[in-house]
Design a protein around this motif. Sequence first.
Motif, PDB file in Angstrom:
ATOM      1  N   VAL A   1       0.944  -1.232  -0.067  1.00 15.67           N
ATOM      2  CA  VAL A   1       0.008  -0.014   0.059  1.00 15.67           C
ATOM      3  C   VAL A   1       0.856   1.050   0.039  1.00 15.67           C
ATOM      4  O   VAL A   1       0.542   2.167  -0.520  1.00 15.67           O
ATOM      5  CB  VAL A   1      -1.103  -0.182   1.122  1.00 15.67           C
ATOM      6  N   TYR A   2       1.887   1.108   0.816  1.00 17.96           N
ATOM      7  CA  TYR A   2       2.819   2.469   0.834  1.00 17.96           C
ATOM      8  C   TYR A   2       3.352   2.650  -0.638  1.00 17.96           C
ATOM      9  O   TYR A   2       3.608   3.907  -1.034  1.00 17.96           O
ATOM     10  CB  TYR A   2       3.923   2.124   1.931  1.00 17.96           C
ATOM     11  N   ASP A   3       3.862   1.670  -1.087  1.00 18.15           N
ATOM     12  CA  ASP A   3       4.578   1.855  -2.453  1.00 18.15           C
ATOM     13  C   ASP A   3       3.694   2.283  -3.567  1.00 18.15           C
ATOM     14  O   ASP A   3       4.015   3.009  -4.564  1.00 18.15           O
ATOM     15  CB  ASP A   3       5.041   0.439  -2.906  1.00 18.15           C
ATOM     16  N   LYS A   4       2.415   1.789  -3.356  1.00 19.35           N
ATOM     17  CA  LYS A   4       1.214   2.274  -4.257  1.00 19.35           C
ATOM     18  C   LYS A   4       0.992   3.830  -4.094  1.00 19.35           C
ATOM     19  O   LYS A   4       0.623   4.360  -5.150  1.00 19.35           O
ATOM     20  CB  LYS A   4       0.114   1.237  -4.384  1.00 19.35           C
ATOM     21  N   THR A   5       1.017   4.127  -2.730  1.00 18.92           N
ATOM     22  CA  THR A   5       0.217   5.391  -2.412  1.00 18.92           C
ATOM     23  C   THR A   5       1.071   6.554  -2.296  1.00 18.92           C
ATOM     24  O   THR A   5       0.667   7.704  -2.454  1.00 18.92           O
ATOM     25  CB  THR A   5      -0.742   5.219  -1.619  1.00 18.92           C
ATOM     26  N   HIS A   6       2.354   6.274  -1.803  1.00 16.95           N
ATOM     27  CA  HIS A   6       3.201   7.375  -1.413  1.00 16.95           C
ATOM     28  C   HIS A   6       3.869   8.003  -2.375  1.00 16.95           C
ATOM     29  O   HIS A   6       4.325   7.541  -3.304  1.00 16.95           O
ATOM     30  CB  HIS A   6       4.343   6.706  -0.345  1.00 16.95           C
ATOM     31  N   PRO A   7       3.702   9.156  -2.498  1.00 11.87           N
ATOM     32  CA  PRO A   7       4.220  10.131  -3.706  1.00 11.87           C
ATOM     33  C   PRO A   7       5.698   9.870  -4.115  1.00 11.87           C
ATOM     34  O   PRO A   7       6.130  10.214  -5.132  1.00 11.87           O
ATOM     35  CB  PRO A   7       3.814  11.488  -3.322  1.00 11.87           C
ATOM     36  N   LYS A   8       6.565   9.688  -3.126  1.00 10.13           N
ATOM     37  CA  LYS A   8       8.002   9.575  -3.165  1.00 10.13           C
ATOM     38  C   LYS A   8       8.275   8.119  -3.002  1.00 10.13           C
ATOM     39  O   LYS A   8       9.582   7.824  -2.780  1.00 10.13           O
ATOM     40  CB  LYS A   8       8.707  10.486  -2.194  1.00 10.13           C
ATOM     41  N   ALA A   9       7.613   6.939  -3.248  1.00  7.78           N
ATOM     42  CA  ALA A   9       7.984   5.734  -2.922  1.00  7.78           C
ATOM     43  C   ALA A   9       8.572   5.098  -4.103  1.00  7.78           C
ATOM     44  O   ALA A   9       8.582   5.655  -5.174  1.00  7.78           O
ATOM     45  CB  ALA A   9       6.560   4.811  -2.691  1.00  7.78           C
TER      46      ALA A   9
END
Length: 98
Positions: free
Chosen positions: A90-98
Amino acid sequence: MEAKRGTDGALPQYEGRPADHPLRCRLLKKYVRTFGPNVKVSPHSMRHAFASHLLTEGADLRAIQEMLGHKSLATTQKYTQVSIKQLIDVYDKTHPKA
C-alpha cells in the motif's frame, strides 16, 4: 446437510456430533461453490484469512493467538508478515515519493 454451532462455540456440529475435519471440508466446499466453480478454499485458508483480517483491523496478537489455539506466540506472529507485506504494498502504491 445442515451444520449448527457446537457446544464449544468454535466448530460446527452435524446431527449432534462434532464435525470432524473431512466433514468441515465438505461443508466449506459446499458453501464456497455458490461463489463459482473455480473458487478454491480450505479450512486452513479460511483460518489464515480470519487471523490476517483481525490483525489488519488492529486486533491484539495475543487475542488472535488465543482464538487460534496456538501454544506459541511465534506461530501467531507469522500472520504479521502478511500484514507487513500488505502495508509495504500500500505504501509503495500510494506514497508520492515511494
